[in-house]
Write an enzyme that holds these catalytic residues in place. Structure first.
Site, PDB file in Angstrom:
ATOM      1  CB  CYS A  88      -7.578 -20.156  43.784  1.00 52.05           C
ATOM      2  SG  CYS A  88      -7.434 -21.269  42.381  1.00 52.05           S
ATOM      3  CG  HIS A 131     -11.747 -18.310  42.171  1.00 50.23           C
ATOM      4  ND1 HIS A 131     -10.820 -17.343  42.481  1.00 50.23           N
ATOM      5  CD2 HIS A 131     -11.080 -19.260  41.469  1.00 50.23           C
ATOM      6  CE1 HIS A 131      -9.647 -17.673  41.983  1.00 50.23           C
ATOM      7  NE2 HIS A 131      -9.775 -18.830  41.363  1.00 50.23           N
ATOM      8  CD  GLU A 136     -13.001 -14.968  44.175  1.00 51.44           C
ATOM      9  OE1 GLU A 136     -13.227 -15.840  45.039  1.00 51.44           O
ATOM     10  OE2 GLU A 136     -11.956 -14.936  43.491  1.00 51.44           O
TER      11      GLU A 136
HETATM   12  N1  GLN Z   1      -1.852 -20.806  39.681  1.00 54.39           N
HETATM   13  C1  GLN Z   1      -2.656 -21.737  40.416  1.00 54.39           C
HETATM   14  C2  GLN Z   1      -3.196 -22.855  39.537  1.00 54.39           C
HETATM   15  O1  GLN Z   1      -3.170 -22.754  38.339  1.00 54.39           O
HETATM   16  C3  GLN Z   1      -3.792 -21.026  41.127  1.00 54.39           C
HETATM   17  C4  GLN Z   1      -4.765 -20.377  40.193  1.00 54.39           C
HETATM   18  C5  GLN Z   1      -5.670 -19.364  40.852  1.00 54.39           C
HETATM   19  O2  GLN Z   1      -5.400 -18.890  41.961  1.00 54.39           O
HETATM   20  N2  GLN Z   1      -6.750 -19.003  40.197  1.00 54.39           N
HETATM   21  O3  GLN Z   1      -3.645 -23.860  40.028  1.00 54.39           O
END
Ligand code: GLN
Length: 555
Positions: free
Chosen positions: A391, A522, A524
């Site tokens: 992410c 994600h 995970e």
């Molecule tokens: N802050 C980033 C976004 O909003 C990444 C978010 C995250 O890593 N879950 O896109």
């Protein structure tokens, strides 16, 4: 497996799990483990959590304080305990499985404004407690047993409406259809050389004062309880000795279903519900095999997780578990360290990472630690060290490449620099119309939950998944700016996964690097001990190769 399904009897069976004495006893793990045991006994089981805080969901709560925000397939931002449940259970959960006081009050206030209670004084009892029970009853379609964990510790003012609601549930659905389990701690007092039962006695007394007599006590302690200790606790708390269950500290949480099975907790639950005896023995072979594999692991790679929540093991809970699942599968015990992103600079980066065989840059929000994460990514890229960006970790890999390879020194995400001339990561709205300085709303603007992706044939990610179409969970606002894809790809960068919807960039990798992958989702959240995730397996395999080649060089 014998497929017992009792839902056609119209009566649902509920197990309510409360906690006493202290918090952090692992109620979520106990709930998930009991779920796994009951599943292994042939029941259809689900878990849910009642959280006493006023936040509508934990989406805006700090992971430092509250642990990670777990995301369900249907895009709910939930308490990390839902992650425990999903890791132990076969079936995944939905929004309705995570209830907070905030949600309950919001529902009741909305109904009051609509005029649903005209004439009545709207009160905690019965309106809030009824709404809690309605929400509990709404879960459990196609299920035999719903395990309901009540957050907090008995004695907290906040949890009182939940405890009152679960007390009333027994009247609503019938005495035999509800089991109350209370989890407590038996502190060991070194100077006395004794395990103390008094806090447990008091905790049960507190439960009884609100009208709940626990049917089963689960006692957490440093060591197993002795028979006399179980008898004493049973006598003082009005719980049969056989229902005083001992759960000592274990080196792996995945042993807990076996610990509960050994003390016949499944049988006690079955007897209480007056359900017919099983014609087949409980099948825990998959869990036993997992534990055996875990026991036989040999030393594996050293992995750095770069993040900013450093004093909370729970902030990266699913990520750490996903690495463990892959480690067990490979039979290699991974050494995991959380590295404080704020300590990484061009001066420290070499010494910090020299001893690691792979680097994960985790997800996150906000500017703190971002430059350190970028340093870590650069180091992994230049040193050919396996890199896995999740992410925000992927977004920063795009920033790093744009700055240092495309030579755009001010390249950034608009999350951190709204005025950058090179917004390589930005809000999708900004792509259409960059009317800057608009405040970003903190709720409801995210890409949340499961989405499909198409993977490019011939890419590393395709080889990892052995599939062209995948489904993974998202939680982010920002995306890769498509204007920069062409220049990035001209310099060895590869966009290897795109979302089914809108074609957003969801996976990036480097062609000339042994293992440099970033994903906007994600993975995970989709890893279970019995179903490990291919991305973590692929990453650890490569990290292990790095370890072996380094030790060969050293000899
Ligand atoms: N802050 C980033 C976004 O909003 C990444 C978010 C995250 O890593 N879950 O896109």
């Amino acid at each position: 497996m014998n497929n017992l399904v009792f839902h056609d009897s119209l009566t649902m069976h509920y197990i309510f799990i409360t906690g006493g004495v202290v918090s952090s006893l692992g109620k979520g793990i106990i709930s998930g483990s009991l779920g796994a045991l009951l599943e292994a006994s042939g029941f259809k089981v689900t878990c849910m959590k009642l959280d006493p805080y006023i936040n509508v969901d934990p989406g805006t709560m700090s992971p430092q304080e509250h642990g990670e925000v777990y995301v369900t397939e249907d895009g709910a931002e939930t308490d990390l305990d839902l992650g425990h449940y999903e890791r132990f259970l076969k079936n995944n959960l939905r929004k309705e499985h995570s209830i907070t006081s905030g949600q309950v009050y919001a529902d009741v206030i909305e109904r009051e404004r609509r005029g649903d209670y005209l004439g009545a004084t709207v009160q905690v009892i019965p309106h809030i407690t009824d709404q809690i029970q309605n929400k509990i009853e709404a879960v459990g379609e196609n299920t035999d047993i719903v395990l309901v964990e009540v957050g907090g510790t008995v004695g907290d003012i906040e949890s009182l409406p939940f405890l009152e609601a679960i007390r009333q549930m027994r009247m609503r659905v019938g005495h035999k259809n509800v089991v109350y389990i209370h989890l407590t701690l038996l502190p060991y007092i070194k100077t006395a050389g004794e395990m103390k039962t008094k806090p447990t006695q008091h905790s049960v007394k507190e439960m009884r004062s609100i009208g709940i007599q626990p049917d089963i006590l689960i006692c957490r302690a440093e060591r197993d309880l002795m028979e006399q200790e179980r008898e004493k606790i049973g006598l003082f708390t009005n719980v049969p000795t056989r229902a005083v269950i001992s759960v000592a500290d274990v080196d792996s949480i995945y042993k807990i279903p076996l610990v509960l099975a050994k003390q016949n907790v499944d049988k006690q639950v079955r007897d209480h519900f007056q359900l017919p005896a099983q014609d087949k023995p409980v099948d825990l072979t998959a869990w036993e095999a997992l534990i055996a594999k875990e026991r036989e692991m040999t030393p594996g790679p050293r992995i750095a997780i770069v993040g900013k929540y450093i004093n909370s093991k729970d902030a990266y809970k699913s990520l750490i578990e996903a690495v463990k699942h892959a480690s067990i599968t490979l039979g290699k015990e991974t050494h995991i360290e959380i590295i404080d992103a704020e300590k990484i600079s061009d001066k420290t980066v070499d010494s910090i990472f020299a001893n690691f065989h792979g680097i994960i840059v985790a997800g996150g929000f906000g500017e703190r630690g971002v430059e350190g994460k970028i340093q870590a990514i650069r180091w992994a890229r230049e040193q050919n060290r396996p890199f896995f960006g999740i992410c925000l970790g992927m977004q920063l890999a795009v920033v790093e490449y744009s700055r240092n390879v495309l030579k755009l020194p001010d390249a950034n995400s608009t999350e951190f620099d709204i005025n950058t001339q090179n917004p390589v990561i930005c809000l999708i709205d900004e792509l259409q119309n960059r009317s800057d300085n608009e405040p970003v709303h903190m709720g409801g603007t995210m890409r949340l939950g499961t989405g499909k992706d198409h993977l490019s044939p011939g890419s590393k990610i395709h080889a990892v998944y052995q599939a062209s179409c995948i489904a993974e969970r998202h939680r982010h606002r920002y995306e890769v700016n498509p204007d920069y894809i062409e220049p990035l790809e001209a310099k060895g960068f590869m966009v290897s996964g795109r979302s089914d919807c809108h074609g957003y960039v969801d996976v990036i990798e480097l062609k000339e690097h042994p293992w440099f992958i970033g994903c906007q989702f994600h993975p995970e959240f989709n890893s279970k001990p019995l179903v490990p995730h291919p991305l973590f397996i692929g990453f650890l395999q490569e990290a292990y190769k790095t370890k072996t080649s380094q030790s060969m060089e050293a000899t």
